[in-house]
Design a protein around this motif. Structure first.
Motif, PDB file in Angstrom:
ATOM      1  N   LYS A 135      87.488 -26.575  -2.620  1.00 35.89           N
ATOM      2  CA  LYS A 135      86.057 -26.341  -2.858  1.00 35.89           C
ATOM      3  C   LYS A 135      85.265 -27.616  -2.623  1.00 35.89           C
ATOM      4  O   LYS A 135      84.169 -27.599  -2.055  1.00 35.89           O
ATOM      5  CB  LYS A 135      85.834 -25.815  -4.281  1.00 35.89           C
ATOM      6  N   LEU A 136      85.801 -28.723  -3.094  1.00 38.29           N
ATOM      7  CA  LEU A 136      85.136 -30.015  -2.906  1.00 38.29           C
ATOM      8  C   LEU A 136      85.025 -30.330  -1.411  1.00 38.29           C
ATOM      9  O   LEU A 136      83.962 -30.755  -0.926  1.00 38.29           O
ATOM     10  CB  LEU A 136      85.917 -31.111  -3.616  1.00 38.29           C
ATOM     11  N   TYR A 137      86.112 -30.123  -0.691  1.00 40.57           N
ATOM     12  CA  TYR A 137      86.112 -30.339   0.757  1.00 40.57           C
ATOM     13  C   TYR A 137      85.070 -29.459   1.444  1.00 40.57           C
ATOM     14  O   TYR A 137      84.320 -29.923   2.328  1.00 40.57           O
ATOM     15  CB  TYR A 137      87.513 -30.064   1.307  1.00 40.57           C
ATOM     16  N   GLU A 138      85.006 -28.213   1.047  1.00 39.83           N
ATOM     17  CA  GLU A 138      84.030 -27.300   1.635  1.00 39.83           C
ATOM     18  C   GLU A 138      82.601 -27.807   1.419  1.00 39.83           C
ATOM     19  O   GLU A 138      81.728 -27.607   2.270  1.00 39.83           O
ATOM     20  CB  GLU A 138      84.190 -25.892   1.041  1.00 39.83           C
ATOM     21  N   GLY A 139      82.379 -28.480   0.293  1.00 38.36           N
ATOM     22  CA  GLY A 139      81.067 -29.054   0.018  1.00 38.36           C
ATOM     23  C   GLY A 139      80.710 -30.140   1.021  1.00 38.36           C
ATOM     24  O   GLY A 139      79.548 -30.247   1.446  1.00 38.36           O
ATOM     25  N   TYR A 140      81.697 -30.946   1.426  1.00 37.85           N
ATOM     26  CA  TYR A 140      81.430 -31.977   2.427  1.00 37.85           C
ATOM     27  C   TYR A 140      81.090 -31.349   3.784  1.00 37.85           C
ATOM     28  O   TYR A 140      80.235 -31.847   4.516  1.00 37.85           O
ATOM     29  CB  TYR A 140      82.628 -32.919   2.564  1.00 37.85           C
ATOM     30  N   VAL A 141      81.773 -30.268   4.119  1.00 41.24           N
ATOM     31  CA  VAL A 141      81.471 -29.576   5.370  1.00 41.24           C
ATOM     32  C   VAL A 141      80.040 -29.051   5.335  1.00 41.24           C
ATOM     33  O   VAL A 141      79.265 -29.236   6.285  1.00 41.24           O
ATOM     34  CB  VAL A 141      82.462 -28.422   5.611  1.00 41.24           C
ATOM     35  N   THR A 142      79.675 -28.411   4.219  1.00 44.24           N
ATOM     36  CA  THR A 142      78.313 -27.884   4.075  1.00 44.24           C
ATOM     37  C   THR A 142      77.279 -28.990   4.170  1.00 44.24           C
ATOM     38  O   THR A 142      76.271 -28.862   4.884  1.00 44.24           O
ATOM     39  CB  THR A 142      78.168 -27.158   2.727  1.00 44.24           C
ATOM     40  N   ASN A 143      77.526 -30.090   3.464  1.00 42.15           N
ATOM     41  CA  ASN A 143      76.558 -31.187   3.457  1.00 42.15           C
ATOM     42  C   ASN A 143      76.437 -31.862   4.819  1.00 42.15           C
ATOM     43  O   ASN A 143      75.353 -32.327   5.193  1.00 42.15           O
ATOM     44  CB  ASN A 143      76.937 -32.220   2.393  1.00 42.15           C
ATOM     45  N   THR A 144      77.531 -31.922   5.562  1.00 42.58           N
ATOM     46  CA  THR A 144      77.482 -32.465   6.921  1.00 42.58           C
ATOM     47  C   THR A 144      76.564 -31.615   7.793  1.00 42.58           C
ATOM     48  O   THR A 144      75.718 -32.131   8.539  1.00 42.58           O
ATOM     49  CB  THR A 144      78.890 -32.525   7.531  1.00 42.58           C
ATOM     50  N   ASN A 145      76.703 -30.307   7.696  1.00 43.32           N
ATOM     51  CA  ASN A 145      75.843 -29.411   8.471  1.00 43.32           C
ATOM     52  C   ASN A 145      74.382 -29.529   8.045  1.00 43.32           C
ATOM     53  O   ASN A 145      73.480 -29.522   8.890  1.00 43.32           O
ATOM     54  CB  ASN A 145      76.323 -27.963   8.316  1.00 43.32           C
ATOM     55  N   VAL A 146      74.156 -29.648   6.748  1.00 40.43           N
ATOM     56  CA  VAL A 146      72.779 -29.785   6.241  1.00 40.43           C
ATOM     57  C   VAL A 146      72.138 -31.058   6.764  1.00 40.43           C
ATOM     58  O   VAL A 146      70.974 -31.071   7.176  1.00 40.43           O
ATOM     59  CB  VAL A 146      72.754 -29.754   4.697  1.00 40.43           C
ATOM     60  N   LEU A 147      72.894 -32.165   6.759  1.00 44.35           N
ATOM     61  CA  LEU A 147      72.376 -33.428   7.292  1.00 44.35           C
ATOM     62  C   LEU A 147      71.951 -33.273   8.745  1.00 44.35           C
ATOM     63  O   LEU A 147      70.862 -33.706   9.146  1.00 44.35           O
ATOM     64  CB  LEU A 147      73.443 -34.523   7.194  1.00 44.35           C
ATOM     65  N   ASN A 148      72.808 -32.669   9.544  1.00 39.23           N
ATOM     66  CA  ASN A 148      72.489 -32.479  10.956  1.00 39.23           C
ATOM     67  C   ASN A 148      71.233 -31.627  11.130  1.00 39.23           C
ATOM     68  O   ASN A 148      70.381 -31.924  11.974  1.00 39.23           O
ATOM     69  CB  ASN A 148      73.661 -31.840  11.688  1.00 39.23           C
ATOM     70  N   GLU A 149      71.122 -30.571  10.341  1.00 40.19           N
ATOM     71  CA  GLU A 149      69.962 -29.689  10.436  1.00 40.19           C
ATOM     72  C   GLU A 149      68.675 -30.417  10.072  1.00 40.19           C
ATOM     73  O   GLU A 149      67.655 -30.311  10.774  1.00 40.19           O
ATOM     74  CB  GLU A 149      70.150 -28.479   9.505  1.00 40.19           C
ATOM     75  N   LYS A 150      68.712 -31.182   8.982  1.00 41.32           N
ATOM     76  CA  LYS A 150      67.508 -31.875   8.529  1.00 41.32           C
ATOM     77  C   LYS A 150      67.063 -32.946   9.513  1.00 41.32           C
ATOM     78  O   LYS A 150      65.868 -33.101   9.793  1.00 41.32           O
ATOM     79  CB  LYS A 150      67.746 -32.482   7.148  1.00 41.32           C
ATOM     80  N   ILE A 151      68.029 -33.692  10.051  1.00 39.33           N
ATOM     81  CA  ILE A 151      67.677 -34.746  10.994  1.00 39.33           C
ATOM     82  C   ILE A 151      67.167 -34.136  12.302  1.00 39.33           C
ATOM     83  O   ILE A 151      66.222 -34.651  12.911  1.00 39.33           O
ATOM     84  CB  ILE A 151      68.871 -35.677  11.229  1.00 39.33           C
ATOM     85  N   ALA A 152      67.775 -33.025  12.736  1.00 47.28           N
ATOM     86  CA  ALA A 152      67.303 -32.353  13.945  1.00 47.28           C
ATOM     87  C   ALA A 152      65.856 -31.903  13.774  1.00 47.28           C
ATOM     88  O   ALA A 152      65.045 -32.005  14.710  1.00 47.28           O
ATOM     89  CB  ALA A 152      68.203 -31.167  14.271  1.00 47.28           C
ATOM     90  N   GLU A 153      65.526 -31.417  12.580  1.00 47.57           N
ATOM     91  CA  GLU A 153      64.149 -30.994  12.314  1.00 47.57           C
ATOM     92  C   GLU A 153      63.190 -32.177  12.376  1.00 47.57           C
ATOM     93  O   GLU A 153      62.085 -32.075  12.932  1.00 47.57           O
ATOM     94  CB  GLU A 153      64.068 -30.332  10.932  1.00 47.57           C
ATOM     95  N   MET A 154      63.606 -33.321  11.822  1.00 52.13           N
ATOM     96  CA  MET A 154      62.744 -34.504  11.832  1.00 52.13           C
ATOM     97  C   MET A 154      62.529 -35.011  13.253  1.00 52.13           C
ATOM     98  O   MET A 154      61.428 -35.429  13.617  1.00 52.13           O
ATOM     99  CB  MET A 154      63.357 -35.598  10.958  1.00 52.13           C
ATOM    100  N   ILE A 155      63.579 -34.977  14.071  1.00 54.47           N
ATOM    101  CA  ILE A 155      63.460 -35.409  15.461  1.00 54.47           C
ATOM    102  C   ILE A 155      62.518 -34.478  16.221  1.00 54.47           C
ATOM    103  O   ILE A 155      61.656 -34.918  16.994  1.00 54.47           O
ATOM    104  CB  ILE A 155      64.846 -35.445  16.128  1.00 54.47           C
TER     105      ILE A 155
END
Length: 209
Positions: A30-50
């Motif tokens: 479950k903890l590992y899955e959280g890192y996967v989710t957060n990695t995707n969220v980071l990419n999404e947020k930065i893509a939006e800012m760009i």
């Protein structure tokens, strides 16, 4: 890796390991899955800012903070995948005498026993982190390192060969914090040496060719 990449959490068949409970594994997955989710969220947020033109890090504190999180979340995802991949049910404890890893340990440390003592004591160090064996791609030598959190201590360009999680979440349901050495013994009982051997490359031979 890229802003358009969407990562999916992998599944690992590791139930009934020696000395590491299924309850611990369920929590850890479950903890590992959280890192996967957060990695995707980071990419999404930065893509939006760009997309919105918010690229000036001196003016956009949010952009700077997101970029600083990259190392933590990405490495949290990737190191867990290395860790789960280098374990297996009914492990042999130590590698076979004629294995590629034994040869690498002898060449870099003098003996497998010296490598193991160095690795185990790296894992016993105070604080949360990871013990990692890396291979130098330029000459094939291996060395052991302490990774603090997930992103500090990784060696640029070196190849992960064996990864051991020594954050307390990796063993707290099975062992008291002071009993980390018992967890390390359990980890060794479950190492998938076939996977570890497959990660080694004959860099030394290529360098001298």
């Amino acid at each position: 890796m890229g802003l358009n990449t969407v990562y999916k959490a992998r599944s690992f068949d590791l139930s009934d390991l020696t000395g590491i409970s299924n309850e611990t594994l369920a929590m850890h997955f479950k903890l590992y899955e959280g890192y996967v989710t957060n990695t995707n969220v980071l990419n999404e947020k930065i893509a939006e800012m760009i997309k919105d033109g918010e690229l000036d890090a001196t003016k956009t504190a949010a952009f700077s903070e997101l970029k600083r999180r990259f190392g933590f979340e990405y490495n949290g995802m990737v190191l867990h995948e290395y860790y789960f991949d280098n374990m297996v049910k009914n492990g042999t404890g130590d590698p076979s005498k004629d294995s590629a890893f034994i040869k690498a340990a002898e060449e870099s440390f003098g003996s497998y026993e010296v490598w193991k003592a160095d690795f185990v004591n790296t894992g016993k160090m105070r604080g949360v982190g990871w013990a990692a064996t890396y291979q130098d791609p330029s000459n094939g030598s291996i060395s052991n390192h302490w990774i603090n959190l997930h992103e500090t201590g990784n060696v640029a360009g070196y190849k992960p060969i064996l990864i051991m999680d020594v954050w307390e979440h990796a063993f707290i349901k099975d062992y008291a914090p002071a009993d980390r050495p018992k967890y390390i013994e359990a980890f060794f009982a479950n190492i998938n040496w076939d996977t570890v051997n497959s990660r080694l490359s004959d860099a030394a031979g290529k360098a001298s060719a």
